[in-house]
Design a protein around this motif. Sequence first.
Motif, PDB file in Angstrom:
ATOM      1  N   LYS A 164       1.009  11.313 -15.429  1.00 35.81           N
ATOM      2  CA  LYS A 164      -0.047  12.246 -15.338  1.00 35.81           C
ATOM      3  C   LYS A 164       0.175  13.735 -15.977  1.00 35.81           C
ATOM      4  O   LYS A 164      -0.805  14.496 -15.838  1.00 35.81           O
ATOM      5  CB  LYS A 164      -0.276  12.287 -13.482  1.00 35.81           C
ATOM      6  N   LEU A 230      -3.699   5.984  -8.839  1.00 35.10           N
ATOM      7  CA  LEU A 230      -4.563   6.839  -9.585  1.00 35.10           C
ATOM      8  C   LEU A 230      -4.348   6.346 -11.099  1.00 35.10           C
ATOM      9  O   LEU A 230      -5.303   6.253 -12.106  1.00 35.10           O
ATOM     10  CB  LEU A 230      -4.118   8.232  -9.645  1.00 35.10           C
ATOM     11  N   GLN A 233      -6.037   2.947 -11.886  1.00 34.37           N
ATOM     12  CA  GLN A 233      -7.410   3.101 -11.820  1.00 34.37           C
ATOM     13  C   GLN A 233      -7.972   3.824 -13.260  1.00 34.37           C
ATOM     14  O   GLN A 233      -8.889   3.435 -13.834  1.00 34.37           O
ATOM     15  CB  GLN A 233      -8.086   4.245 -10.602  1.00 34.37           C
ATOM     16  N   GLU A 234      -7.200   4.676 -13.763  1.00 33.97           N
ATOM     17  CA  GLU A 234      -7.431   5.504 -14.927  1.00 33.97           C
ATOM     18  C   GLU A 234      -7.327   4.532 -16.227  1.00 33.97           C
ATOM     19  O   GLU A 234      -7.874   4.385 -17.336  1.00 33.97           O
ATOM     20  CB  GLU A 234      -6.791   6.580 -15.376  1.00 33.97           C
ATOM     21  N   LYS A 235      -6.345   3.713 -15.982  1.00 36.28           N
ATOM     22  CA  LYS A 235      -5.827   2.759 -17.195  1.00 36.28           C
ATOM     23  C   LYS A 235      -6.507   1.635 -17.274  1.00 36.28           C
ATOM     24  O   LYS A 235      -6.657   1.031 -18.282  1.00 36.28           O
ATOM     25  CB  LYS A 235      -4.289   2.478 -17.263  1.00 36.28           C
ATOM     26  N   GLN A 284     -14.675   6.522 -10.306  1.00 37.67           N
ATOM     27  CA  GLN A 284     -14.093   7.209 -11.647  1.00 37.67           C
ATOM     28  C   GLN A 284     -15.587   7.490 -12.117  1.00 37.67           C
ATOM     29  O   GLN A 284     -16.542   6.997 -12.495  1.00 37.67           O
ATOM     30  CB  GLN A 284     -13.541   6.393 -12.615  1.00 37.67           C
TER      31      GLN A 284
END
Length: 291
Positions: A164, A230, A233-235, A284
Amino acid sequence: MTDTPANDGTRDATPVARPSSPTSASPASTSPGAAPTVGSRSTGSTPTGSTPTGSTPVYSTPEATGPDAALSPDTATPLVDDPALTETAATADANRHTLVENVMGVVTGVFIASFGLFLLKASGAVSGGTAGIALLLDYAGPLSFGALFMLVNVPFFALAIWKKGLAFTLRTVLTVGMVSAMSYLHPAVFHIDDIDPVYGTLGGNLLVGVGLLILFRHGASLGGINILALVLQEKLGWRAGYVQMAVDVVIILFSLTVVSPWIVLLSAAGAVVLNLVLALNHKQGRYLGRT
């Protein structure tokens, strides 16, 4: 048959011209054998606003307002109206949080989440994530929740730096430290002699969920499982709330070793409340505030 697009975005298979305005079809220009020109197909002569047989139909540009304002004139398909997909560099700057907004957001999120944890501890309940681990160790050992909460989060700070970035990690260290400090502040200024465990457990988890939501939207978290959720969720596109819910179930099951089954059941219901707050609100691309 009219040329008005159907509600489902479909159109008559035969292309039909649409005049740019209702006044473009003058009654004087319509021959006796021709069909009406507005919203109809030409069958005889070529009135004003119609397309000659065999030529390529031309559609007028839709007006800025009205039922066709969001329709593409050649396909009658609703245009994409998702700010997260149509954001430009200019709107991205406009959506960026200011320093004051980030500071107030983090302070507000920390206060709400820490007060929720205070209600959980007063109820003798547990929670998920690193906060739940710290609560379990607090019930079982001599160390206080504030100290344990900081210690449990230390291994996750490395993950935060790796995935992050330094700025997110520093904000997370700050929020974790603030929660640890407020865990001493709340009982010093707010005394709870008796609290209904249902109210304390469900209400506390609701407050923690709202606090986490605020922190997420200002580029921070309470560390630990929040960071892992987090990142996933992003990857991978997994909802942060659902990821944390699965981990929380495991943590709460371990709480059977230190609290009663009734409190464990309440804690499980509270974990569902907390993570539903995240799953239903932290999608997202939905929120455009930038840190």
